[in-house]
Design an enzyme around this catalytic site. Structure first.
Site, PDB file in Angstrom:
ATOM      1  N   THR A 176       0.888  -1.150   0.000  1.00 36.70           N
ATOM      2  CA  THR A 176       0.000   0.000   0.000  1.00 36.70           C
ATOM      3  C   THR A 176       0.929   1.203   0.000  1.00 36.70           C
ATOM      4  O   THR A 176       2.048   1.098   0.472  1.00 36.70           O
ATOM      5  CB  THR A 176      -0.840   0.045   1.300  1.00 36.70           C
ATOM      6  OG1 THR A 176      -1.481  -1.215   1.471  1.00 36.70           O
ATOM      7  CG2 THR A 176      -1.884   1.130   1.272  1.00 36.70           C
ATOM      8  N   ARG A 204     -12.985  -7.905  -3.655  1.00 38.98           N
ATOM      9  CA  ARG A 204     -12.702  -7.599  -2.249  1.00 38.98           C
ATOM     10  C   ARG A 204     -12.268  -6.139  -2.084  1.00 38.98           C
ATOM     11  O   ARG A 204     -11.520  -5.594  -2.893  1.00 38.98           O
ATOM     12  CB  ARG A 204     -11.594  -8.541  -1.761  1.00 38.98           C
ATOM     13  CG  ARG A 204     -11.069  -8.249  -0.353  1.00 38.98           C
ATOM     14  CD  ARG A 204      -9.713  -7.575  -0.430  1.00 38.98           C
ATOM     15  NE  ARG A 204      -9.092  -7.487   0.900  1.00 38.98           N
ATOM     16  CZ  ARG A 204      -7.998  -6.765   1.131  1.00 38.98           C
ATOM     17  NH1 ARG A 204      -7.413  -6.092   0.169  1.00 38.98           N
ATOM     18  NH2 ARG A 204      -7.491  -6.722   2.349  1.00 38.98           N
ATOM     19  N   GLY A 206     -10.477  -3.581   0.726  1.00 38.70           N
ATOM     20  CA  GLY A 206      -9.724  -3.547   1.982  1.00 38.70           C
ATOM     21  C   GLY A 206      -9.950  -2.261   2.743  1.00 38.70           C
ATOM     22  O   GLY A 206     -10.959  -1.576   2.546  1.00 38.70           O
ATOM     23  N   ASP A 207      -9.032  -1.910   3.619  1.00 38.08           N
ATOM     24  CA  ASP A 207      -9.214  -0.727   4.459  1.00 38.08           C
ATOM     25  C   ASP A 207      -8.847   0.581   3.769  1.00 38.08           C
ATOM     26  O   ASP A 207      -9.328   1.645   4.168  1.00 38.08           O
ATOM     27  CB  ASP A 207      -8.385  -0.856   5.754  1.00 38.08           C
ATOM     28  CG  ASP A 207      -6.886  -0.890   5.479  1.00 38.08           C
ATOM     29  OD1 ASP A 207      -6.461  -1.613   4.545  1.00 38.08           O
ATOM     30  OD2 ASP A 207      -6.144  -0.180   6.171  1.00 38.08           O
ATOM     31  N   THR A 227      -1.278   0.908   6.426  1.00 40.70           N
ATOM     32  CA  THR A 227      -0.905  -0.193   5.543  1.00 40.70           C
ATOM     33  C   THR A 227      -0.846  -1.460   6.384  1.00 40.70           C
ATOM     34  O   THR A 227      -0.276  -1.459   7.465  1.00 40.70           O
ATOM     35  CB  THR A 227       0.448   0.032   4.862  1.00 40.70           C
ATOM     36  OG1 THR A 227       0.838  -1.186   4.207  1.00 40.70           O
ATOM     37  CG2 THR A 227       1.529   0.435   5.853  1.00 40.70           C
ATOM     38  N   GLY A 228      -1.465  -2.512   5.890  1.00 40.57           N
ATOM     39  CA  GLY A 228      -1.438  -3.749   6.666  1.00 40.57           C
ATOM     40  C   GLY A 228      -2.511  -4.698   6.208  1.00 40.57           C
ATOM     41  O   GLY A 228      -3.054  -4.539   5.112  1.00 40.57           O
ATOM     42  N   GLY A 230      -5.697  -5.557   5.663  1.00 37.19           N
ATOM     43  CA  GLY A 230      -6.851  -4.670   5.585  1.00 37.19           C
ATOM     44  C   GLY A 230      -8.058  -5.074   6.403  1.00 37.19           C
ATOM     45  O   GLY A 230      -8.715  -4.234   7.024  1.00 37.19           O
TER      46      GLY A 230
END
Lengths: 309, 309
Positions: A176, A204, A206-207, A227-228, A230
């Site tokens: 990210t 999908r 994500g965050d 970042t990670g 999500g």
């Protein structure tokens, strides 16, 4: 005098010195250097935090090494579906896009959604239609292609979702990019952009494009880009949680980011990190993984570019 | 003994007694009665909050009067694009779907995403593919059709987005359904489902499927389901803000919901409302608009079904 500052990230995860060749390490450092400079130059000329985070994120999107824009990962069907968000801490205006293809710079699309639509979040083909209406740049598949991401996809494309996730769990790389900045007027902003997870399926999300989870900005508290993994950041409403810990509990930026990243996210196996800035120009870069591609620079003369813990 | 309780809503906005015929008012009350009963019966038999909010939301989705599932509004292209989310306050697990078509009960899809995928949020065609894989019920266009929504769409379909939003501003009806519940074990859950805005364009996503904005649940604080002008609820991270005000500032459920709905959202013209429950079984139904289709019932024998302020 007001301190102005910027911080950027290019993803977090199992990033170990032993896994990176000297050439690749140098290339990542160059990509981070270019992006932080693109953003900082704007702040130095009196530009806004919003302009700075956009420029830094565009620079990271255009760098093939990072999983956003050019060089985005492949989905299960071999396409690139990108997510991005931007938020202006001065006005609390926000724009976000989920699952869009072909857009050269998704962060610029998020900005256009914020500034030129009546909506906060657009997605898929509709978002692409809006992109074209706005005259933003479109690219073909060849532009987004990178051999590295293609090979990464080939390794997992025939595995099912469970196996893939096992694989991702092993790899633990959360590509990210993002930027946060505080300008000379004390206004702050945040932006995040990603290609998501390799081999992702079912459109999908994500965050990253979720305001409050992967991206949030409010002059009264902080600007955050995450970042990670999500799914965990979504469930934790991670970015807004930092803001609330500052606003309602009186924690500092650093304390709030550490509470969320090193305590709350760790407890739910939410691997990753985040960068943050407050309206005084303080920056903080916190992660619970082995590494995070990251950089910061401020008007007090401080500058850092780093990869490993 | 633990109080168990449930609250539901069927949307907020400019809902005035003078605009509703006696027949329509009776029909709405019947729809609310059926949904609250569907959820309450589960709680009474010792079922979980998660089961109760799912059943109540399914009931509202199946009622043609409400803008969710059957009777969902039309998009600009004449389709139905639905959003839904569910969250389990016991585990902080969450599932959400954005912009899905043809799925009879989007809230059941959100539940399947939560329980049977590795993701929190799916969207569009990918979400439909997952629906089919899970064997959930699909319906054709005729199922979702309602003359009332069709006529509503015809009125605005040829206007551009700005004119449309002006029109929506005038109408100010935010059709969404949702439920929150606290079961006999003191576990809480929230669910929300919607067809979004009439004539919506560009695959717009509102607050409903965004964990933290339109839907949130955490045993430690509250379960919240929102309805209103989605863009403002997104920017306010409304549902999670209630949770943070309780957790970090020690406000009660009622105080926190009033702070967000009657103060913070009002300041940004965020018209709408929300329903909430805490782990002691307290319920609260708060809105800043003229009306909100709503109902609550608990094991202390309290029950309310209401429409207007």
């Amino acid at each position: 005098m007001q301190t102005f500052s910027i911080a950027i990230h290019g993803g977090a995860g199992t990033i170990l010195k032993k896994d990176l060749t000297a050439e690749l390490e140098a290339a990542y450092n160059k990509g981070l250097e270019e992006a932080i400079t693109a953003g900082y130059n704007i702040l130095e000329k009196g530009g806004t935090a919003l302009e700075a985070v956009t420029a830094a994120t565009v620079s990271l999107e255009n760098c093939i090494l990072f999983n956003a824009g050019k060089g985005a990962v492949f989905t299960k069907t071999g396409t690139h579906e990108m997510d991005a968000a931007i938020m202006d801490g001065r006005t609390l205006d926000a724009g976000a896009v989920a699952g869009v293809s072909a857009v050269k710079n998704p962060v610029e699309l998020a900005l256009a959604i914020m500034q030129k639509s009546d909506h906060v979040m657009l997605s898929g083909d509709g978002a692409l239609q809006f992109t074209k209406q706005q005259g933003l740049q479109i690219e073909d598949d060849a532009y987004f292609f990178s051999q590295f991401r293609y090979d990464q996809w080939q390794l997992v494309k025939n595995e099912n979702v469970i196996a893939l996730d096992h694989n991702i769990q092993t790899e633990k790389k959360f590509g990210t990019v993002g930027a946060v900045a505080c300008d000379a007027h004390g206004n702050i902003a945040a932006a995040t952009s990603t290609g998501g997870m390799t081999n992702k399926n079912f459109n999908r999300i994500g965050d990253t494009p979720v305001i409050g989870a992967g991206t949030y900005a409010n002059n009264a508290t902080c600007a955050i880009s995450c970042t990670g993994h999500g799914e965990l950041f979504l469930r934790a409403v991670a970015a807004y949680d930092v803001s609330c810990l500052m606003e309602y509990k009186g924690l500092s930026l650093q304390q709030a980011m550490e509470t969320v990243t090193l305590d709350k996210l760790v407890k739910i196996n939410g691997e990753g990190g985040m960068i943050g800035v407050d309206a005084k120009g303080n920056t903080s870069l916190v992660f619970n993984s082995d590494g995070m591609y990251r950089a910061m620079q401020n008007s007090k003369g401080e500058k850092q570019i780093a990869i490993y813990r």
